[in-house]
Design an enzyme around this catalytic site. Structure first.
Site, PDB file in Angstrom:
ATOM      1  N   LEU A  45      20.912  11.566 -10.623  1.00  0.00           N
ATOM      2  CA  LEU A  45      22.077  10.706 -10.412  1.00  0.00           C
ATOM      3  C   LEU A  45      23.176  11.656  -9.965  1.00  0.00           C
ATOM      4  CD1 LEU A  45      22.319   8.324 -13.525  1.00  0.00           C
ATOM      5  CD2 LEU A  45      22.043   7.655 -11.141  1.00  0.00           C
ATOM      6  N   ASP A  46      23.904  11.302  -8.912  1.00  0.00           N
ATOM      7  CA  ASP A  46      24.974  12.197  -8.493  1.00  0.00           C
ATOM      8  C   ASP A  46      26.050  12.239  -9.573  1.00  0.00           C
ATOM      9  OD1 ASP A  46      27.033  10.178  -7.925  1.00  0.00           O
ATOM     10  OD2 ASP A  46      25.845   9.666  -6.169  1.00  0.00           O
ATOM     11  N   LYS A  47      26.923  13.239  -9.509  1.00  0.00           N
ATOM     12  CA  LYS A  47      27.891  13.431 -10.594  1.00  0.00           C
ATOM     13  C   LYS A  47      28.864  12.269 -10.715  1.00  0.00           C
ATOM     14  CE  LYS A  47      31.425  16.312  -8.364  1.00  0.00           C
ATOM     15  NZ  LYS A  47      32.541  15.413  -8.586  1.00  0.00           N
ATOM     16  N   SER A  49      28.014   9.139 -10.520  1.00  0.00           N
ATOM     17  CA  SER A  49      27.288   7.980 -11.023  1.00  0.00           C
ATOM     18  C   SER A  49      27.020   8.154 -12.511  1.00  0.00           C
ATOM     19  CB  SER A  49      25.976   7.809 -10.264  1.00  0.00           C
ATOM     20  OG  SER A  49      26.234   7.568  -8.895  1.00  0.00           O
TER      21      SER A  49
END
Length: 187
Positions: A45-47, A49
């Site tokens: 998950l990107d930072k 999200s």
């Protein structure tokens, strides 16, 4: 037996155990929350999200969870800027053409703001003059920032993105920054 951890990744936390960023960087990582040795995230998950991150100590299981060829469904609660219309929702359901190709069809439902959802830190920007809406989106791919790019493509920029479910694993009442053991049957 394979061991599985379900983690509710907070906003701003990297989906890795070390920060390989710039020298002297101190961005929060998984190591600030999970001290179990030998575990690795199955997907990312990107930072920016939040939500469900599955970790396992088994490489084969990790691949079955994360690799696109297994078409594992992933469900997100997505707050978007603007009011979705039928045309935008239908485009997402059919698949949209992004720079890296057409996305597979997605399951899209417009939903009320989720009850009992934790406050994000920092909060999502609020503008009185611009409406927002919530969508439940299920995809079976896993391209980089795919949901954000899909909603932007149809004129609905993502304000907040929470992964709620992967396969049969679900966040339920898991608080941000908390984790729990799970069985591998969610895969």
């Amino acid at each position: 037996m394979n061991r599985v951890i379900l983690f509710n990744k907070p906003f701003g936390v990297l989906s890795q155990f070390t920060d390989k960023g710039t020298e002297g960087s101190s961005r929060p990582t998984l190591s600030g929350f999970i001290a179990e040795p030998g575990f690795y995230p199955a997907g990312r998950l990107d930072k920016d999200s939040e939500g469900l991150l599955v970790l396992t100590d088994n490489g084969a299981l990790q691949a079955r969870i994360a690799h696109p060829k297994y078409k594992r469904p992933k469900t997100y609660l997505v707050q978007v800027e603007g009011r979705p219309d039928a045309k935008a929702l239908d485009a997402l359901r059919r698949g949209v053409v992004l720079k890296d190709g057409k996305t597979a069809p997605a399951e899209i439902t417009q939903v009320d703001e989720p009850l009992g959802l934790w406050q994000r830190d920092p909060p999502v920007r609020f503008r009185k003059s611009v409406p927002d809406a919530w969508l439940r989106i299920t995809i079976r791919e896993g391209r980089n920032r795919q949901v954000r790019r899909m909603t932007a493509h149809v004129g609905l920029p993502t304000l907040r993105l929470i992964r709620w479910r992967i396969g049969d694993w679900e966040l339920n009442d898991l608080a941000p920054g908390a984790w729990r053991w799970a069985s591998e049957t969610g895969a």
